[in-house]
Structures are given as structure tokens and as C-alpha cells.
Motif scaffolding. Structure first.
Motif, PDB file in Angstrom:
ATOM      1  N   GLY A 134      28.314 -44.308  18.902  1.00 50.00           N
ATOM      2  CA  GLY A 134      27.201 -43.396  19.188  1.00 50.00           C
ATOM      3  C   GLY A 134      26.141 -43.394  18.097  1.00 50.00           C
ATOM      4  O   GLY A 134      25.253 -42.534  18.073  1.00 50.00           O
ATOM      5  N   ASP A 135      26.198 -44.359  17.172  1.00 50.39           N
ATOM      6  CA  ASP A 135      25.247 -44.389  16.041  1.00 50.39           C
ATOM      7  C   ASP A 135      24.000 -45.211  16.339  1.00 50.39           C
ATOM      8  O   ASP A 135      23.028 -45.128  15.589  1.00 50.39           O
ATOM      9  N   ALA A 136      24.060 -46.073  17.364  1.00 42.60           N
ATOM     10  CA  ALA A 136      22.889 -46.889  17.742  1.00 42.60           C
ATOM     11  C   ALA A 136      22.742 -46.791  19.253  1.00 42.60           C
ATOM     12  O   ALA A 136      23.714 -46.499  19.971  1.00 42.60           O
ATOM     13  N   ASN A 137      21.517 -47.066  19.756  1.00 41.48           N
ATOM     14  CA  ASN A 137      21.257 -46.841  21.177  1.00 41.48           C
ATOM     15  C   ASN A 137      20.951 -48.103  21.974  1.00 41.48           C
ATOM     16  O   ASN A 137      21.323 -48.208  23.140  1.00 41.48           O
ATOM     17  N   ALA A 138      20.234 -49.065  21.363  1.00 36.83           N
ATOM     18  CA  ALA A 138      19.818 -50.253  22.137  1.00 36.83           C
ATOM     19  C   ALA A 138      19.560 -51.429  21.215  1.00 36.83           C
ATOM     20  O   ALA A 138      19.154 -51.254  20.060  1.00 36.83           O
ATOM     21  N   THR A 139      19.828 -52.632  21.752  1.00 38.08           N
ATOM     22  CA  THR A 139      19.499 -53.863  21.031  1.00 38.08           C
ATOM     23  C   THR A 139      19.024 -54.905  22.036  1.00 38.08           C
ATOM     24  O   THR A 139      19.360 -54.836  23.219  1.00 38.08           O
ATOM     25  N   LYS A 155      17.787 -60.244  26.263  1.00 39.04           N
ATOM     26  CA  LYS A 155      18.380 -59.276  27.203  1.00 39.04           C
ATOM     27  C   LYS A 155      18.617 -57.955  26.480  1.00 39.04           C
ATOM     28  O   LYS A 155      19.109 -57.948  25.362  1.00 39.04           O
ATOM     29  N   LEU A 156      18.269 -56.835  27.149  1.00 41.73           N
ATOM     30  CA  LEU A 156      18.480 -55.507  26.555  1.00 41.73           C
ATOM     31  C   LEU A 156      19.913 -55.056  26.798  1.00 41.73           C
ATOM     32  O   LEU A 156      20.438 -55.199  27.898  1.00 41.73           O
ATOM     33  N   TYR A 157      20.540 -54.517  25.734  1.00 38.52           N
ATOM     34  CA  TYR A 157      21.858 -53.880  25.857  1.00 38.52           C
ATOM     35  C   TYR A 157      21.737 -52.453  25.342  1.00 38.52           C
ATOM     36  O   TYR A 157      21.132 -52.202  24.305  1.00 38.52           O
ATOM     37  N   THR A 158      22.366 -51.500  26.097  1.00 37.87           N
ATOM     38  CA  THR A 158      22.369 -50.107  25.630  1.00 37.87           C
ATOM     39  C   THR A 158      23.816 -49.609  25.599  1.00 37.87           C
ATOM     40  O   THR A 158      24.740 -50.355  25.934  1.00 37.87           O
ATOM     41  N   GLN A 159      23.989 -48.325  25.242  1.00 35.81           N
ATOM     42  CA  GLN A 159      25.333 -47.743  25.198  1.00 35.81           C
ATOM     43  C   GLN A 159      26.015 -47.783  26.566  1.00 35.81           C
ATOM     44  O   GLN A 159      27.234 -47.693  26.670  1.00 35.81           O
ATOM     45  N   ASP A 160      25.208 -47.953  27.626  1.00 38.41           N
ATOM     46  CA  ASP A 160      25.795 -47.994  28.991  1.00 38.41           C
ATOM     47  C   ASP A 160      26.381 -49.357  29.335  1.00 38.41           C
ATOM     48  O   ASP A 160      26.930 -49.533  30.422  1.00 38.41           O
ATOM     49  N   ASP A 161      26.223 -50.344  28.417  1.00 38.46           N
ATOM     50  CA  ASP A 161      26.650 -51.706  28.765  1.00 38.46           C
ATOM     51  C   ASP A 161      27.970 -52.083  28.110  1.00 38.46           C
ATOM     52  O   ASP A 161      28.108 -53.178  27.560  1.00 38.46           O
ATOM     53  N   GLY A 192       9.874 -57.502  21.113  1.00 42.53           N
ATOM     54  CA  GLY A 192       9.311 -56.218  20.666  1.00 42.53           C
ATOM     55  C   GLY A 192       8.911 -55.350  21.849  1.00 42.53           C
ATOM     56  O   GLY A 192       9.096 -54.130  21.842  1.00 42.53           O
ATOM     57  N   GLU A 193       8.403 -55.992  22.906  1.00 39.15           N
ATOM     58  CA  GLU A 193       8.012 -55.237  24.111  1.00 39.15           C
ATOM     59  C   GLU A 193       9.230 -54.621  24.788  1.00 39.15           C
ATOM     60  O   GLU A 193       9.198 -53.465  25.232  1.00 39.15           O
ATOM     61  N   VAL A 194      10.324 -55.368  24.843  1.00 38.97           N
ATOM     62  CA  VAL A 194      11.548 -54.845  25.467  1.00 38.97           C
ATOM     63  C   VAL A 194      12.055 -53.629  24.683  1.00 38.97           C
ATOM     64  O   VAL A 194      12.397 -52.591  25.265  1.00 38.97           O
ATOM     65  N   ALA A 195      12.022 -53.742  23.357  1.00 37.94           N
ATOM     66  CA  ALA A 195      12.476 -52.624  22.515  1.00 37.94           C
ATOM     67  C   ALA A 195      11.567 -51.412  22.712  1.00 37.94           C
ATOM     68  O   ALA A 195      12.025 -50.282  22.908  1.00 37.94           O
ATOM     69  N   GLY A 196      10.253 -51.652  22.717  1.00 34.82           N
ATOM     70  CA  GLY A 196       9.290 -50.555  22.880  1.00 34.82           C
ATOM     71  C   GLY A 196       9.389 -49.912  24.251  1.00 34.82           C
ATOM     72  O   GLY A 196       9.342 -48.681  24.390  1.00 34.82           O
ATOM     73  N   GLN A 197       9.587 -50.749  25.276  1.00 31.19           N
ATOM     74  CA  GLN A 197       9.672 -50.208  26.645  1.00 31.19           C
ATOM     75  C   GLN A 197      10.916 -49.336  26.793  1.00 31.19           C
ATOM     76  O   GLN A 197      10.891 -48.295  27.470  1.00 31.19           O
ATOM     77  N   TRP A 198      12.009 -49.743  26.138  1.00 35.40           N
ATOM     78  CA  TRP A 198      13.230 -48.915  26.191  1.00 35.40           C
ATOM     79  C   TRP A 198      12.931 -47.530  25.631  1.00 35.40           C
ATOM     80  O   TRP A 198      13.318 -46.504  26.200  1.00 35.40           O
ATOM     81  N   LEU A 199      12.179 -47.478  24.509  1.00 35.18           N
ATOM     82  CA  LEU A 199      11.870 -46.170  23.907  1.00 35.18           C
ATOM     83  C   LEU A 199      10.966 -45.361  24.822  1.00 35.18           C
ATOM     84  O   LEU A 199      11.196 -44.172  25.046  1.00 35.18           O
ATOM     85  N   VAL A 200       9.950 -46.021  25.396  1.00 26.40           N
ATOM     86  CA  VAL A 200       9.041 -45.333  26.328  1.00 26.40           C
ATOM     87  C   VAL A 200       9.845 -44.717  27.478  1.00 26.40           C
ATOM     88  O   VAL A 200       9.693 -43.542  27.822  1.00 26.40           O
TER      89      VAL A 200
END
Ligand code: GZL
Length: 312
Positions: free
Chosen positions: A253-258, A292-298, A127-135
Motif C-alpha cells: 500500500g506504499d505505492a499506487n501505479a507504475t 503498460k500501466l500497473y496499479t494496486q488492482d493488478d 509520462g502521459e500514462v503516468a499523468g493520465q493515471w493521476l488525472v
């Protein structure tokens, strides 16, 4: 000769095919289906007979399954506990029967001496990883967040909420304005997101969706599209599990991070059981898997390809 014979007997006993009961929650998400697939594969590879029970997300069915495993006299029990409370008596019965229990992917409130070990991720950290990505993504901008919680009373729903709130604490521009359970399912995510959109008068006032798993995010993406809202653009989408379809959504382009959660909890579980059954080795009480965080850049297309045949 006598010693050699004894050694052979001991070895054959230890290597004897084991029967292990697996009380699985259900198949509420792609991630859960992959966990089941990998558990069956691991059992097969190790020559373990797996007695499988699907509880349809009902705790009473899990408790009944554990009781039947005890009656059968299985060698060990795997339990993915749908909720965190209400396990004491049935875990006491397993202990009485000297049948070790290993928890998979969720935790229980029972005392640690009622299970051999728990294999899972640090759910608060996810949850912290997800929240930090948004921050990091919204900076100082105002961001009204809607949250799709996991199954009420489950340790991931409790801990992933805590972790996200930890991360956004002190960032007063980010606020969770609506939060409700979608029960970890695509249908639940779609229906609750529809109600969020109605309550908010559309997507204009919603900056981001935080879903406790990808399946609810995928359902919510469908709801946003049907409401003429552009997911991943008008509303940022961050979730947890890293199932193949969330990478497909990212590529579109419908989702940003997981945040990745390995579905291979059975490997470490069987290893711990093997050592315990062989010579009584007591494992750590918590065997932690990585996030591990994955975004559209990965390179989401490649991540989709890498996961699409793993049984999700
Ligand atoms: C988390 C696990 C959760 C997954 C969901 O460890 O219990 O349960 O994140 C699943 O997809 O329903």
C-alpha cells in the motif's frame, strides 16, 4: 562444387562469432541492472562475445569506452547514452570505422545517420500514462504534485517530464509545485524527497509524487515513512519501470501505479544487427517497445513474483 564451397564460406563468415562492445551507463537503478543481465544472457545465447563497460554514469567514460571498442575493431557497438548531447564526434569516428552503433533505452541529439537504430520506449508516452493515471485518480480535487526527475539532460528525464505535463494540461486542479533531479537512484530519490518534505512543512500539502523511475520512488517512500507520512495514502506515488520492488511497495500500500518498461532492449538490438551484418538490411531508425500501466488492482504480489528473478 565451386558454388557450394562459396556458399559454405559465406555462411561460416556470417555465422562467425561476433564481438560487440556495450557501453552501459552504470547500475544506477534496478531496471538498469536487469538490462545488463538480459544483454549478457542474449549475447551468451547468440554466441556473441560481449565487451562490457560500466561508465558509472559519466559520459566521458562512455566516450572512452567507445573509442577503445573502435581501436579493438569490434563488429558493432551498443550504447545506452547517459545524456542526449555530446555524441557527434565519437559517433562519427565509429561511422568512419564502419562499426554500426545501436542505441539502447535512451536517445541522442545526433543526426540519425550516426547510428544504425535506437531500441527504446516512447518516453513521452510513459509520462502521459503516468499523468493520465493521476488525472483519473484525483478528478476535480486540488492536487499539489512533487516531481523527482531523472538524470539531468537525459532523454527520459526530458521526455517523461514533457509527457506528464501534457497529461495534466487543462486540469488546473493539478499542479507540479516542486521538481528536482534524483538522478534515477534510490539515494537521490530519498534525499530530494526529504528536502521536499522539509520545504513543504511535511506531507499534508503534498497530494502526489511523480518519480521518473521506480528506484527514486522507493527512496522517496523511505523518506516519507521516516517523516511520519503515509506513502500511497497521504501522498499518492506514481513512477515508471515496473521493477519488482515497486510491486512489493504496491502490495504494502506504499505505492499506487507504475508504467512498465521492458529491460529487454538487447533482443531487438541483436536481431537488427544480425540482419544488417548478414545482408545489409537497414532497420527502422526507432524500434519501439511497449509501455503498460500497473496499479494496486493488478495483483502486485503476482507481478513481483514474475519479475523477482530476472536480474533486477
Ligand atoms: C529509460 C531508462 C531509464 C530507466 C531508469 O529508458 O534510460 O534509465 O527508467 C534508468 O531506471 O536509470
Amino acid at each position: 562444387t565451386l558454388l557450394a564451397t562459396a556458399a559454405v564460406v559465406t555462411l561460416s563468415t556470417a555465422a562467425q562469432a561476433q564481438t560487440i562492445g556495450f557501453s552501459q551507463i552504470g547500475s544506477e537503478s534496478g531496471w538498469r541492472a536487469a538490462e545488463t543481465t538480459l544483454t549478457r544472457q542474449q549475447a551468451e545465447e547468440r554466441g556473441i562475445t560481449l565487451q562490457f563497460s560500466d561508465a558509472q554514469q559519466r559520459q566521458e567514460n562512455q566516450i572512452a569506452a567507445i573509442r577503445s571498442f573502435i581501436a579493438q575493431g569490434v563488429d558493432a557497438i551498443l550504447l545506452a547514452p547517459v545524456v542526449a548531447t555530446g555524441w557527434d564526434s565519437v559517433l562519427e569516428e565509429a561511422k568512419e570505422a564502419e562499426i554500426p552503433v545501436v542505441l539502447l533505452d535512451r536517445q541522442v541529439d545526433s543526426s540519425e545517420d550516426l547510428y544504425l537504430t535506437a531500441v527504446g520506449s516512447d518516453l513521452v508516452h510513459e509520462g502521459e500514462v503516468a499523468g493520465q493515471w493521476l488525472v483519473d485518480t484525483v478528478g476535480e480535487d486540488e492536487c499539489r504534485v512533487v516531481e523527482l526527475q531523472g538524470t539531468t539532460g537525459s532523454s527520459p528525464a526530458i521526455d517523461r517530464k514533457t509527457g506528464f505535463e501534457n497529461a495534466i494540461e487543462g486540469h488546473d486542479n493539478i499542479e507540479i509545485v516542486r521538481s528536482q533531479t534524483g538522478d534515477f537512484t534510490r539515494t537521490g530519490g530519498k534525499e530530494v524527497m526529504e528536502s521536499f518534505l522539509q520545504a513543504e512543512g511535511g506531507g499534508e500539502n503534498i497530494c502526489a509524487l511523480y518519480a521518473h523511475n521506480d528506484d527514486m520512488a522507493i527512496g522517496a517512500i523511505q523518506a516519507m515513512k521516516e517523516a511520519g507520512v503515509n506513502p500511497g495514502e497521504d501522498v499518492l506515488v506514481v513512477s515508471i519501470d515496473a521493477v519488482p520492488d515497486i510491486f512489493q511497495a504496491m502490495a504494502n500500500g506504499d505505492a499506487n501505479a507504475t508504467v512498465e518498461l521492458t529491460p529487454n532492449m538487447a533482443g531487438p538490438a541483436f536481431d537488427a544487427l544480425e540482419a544488417y551484418m548478414a545482408d545489409g538490411t537497414e532497420p527502422e531508425k526507432f524500434i519501439q517497445t511497449e509501455s503498460k500501466l500497473y496499479t494496486q488492482d493488478d495483483n502486485p504480489e503476482a507481478e513481483y513474483e514474475a519479475r523477482k528473478d530476472l536480474g533486477y
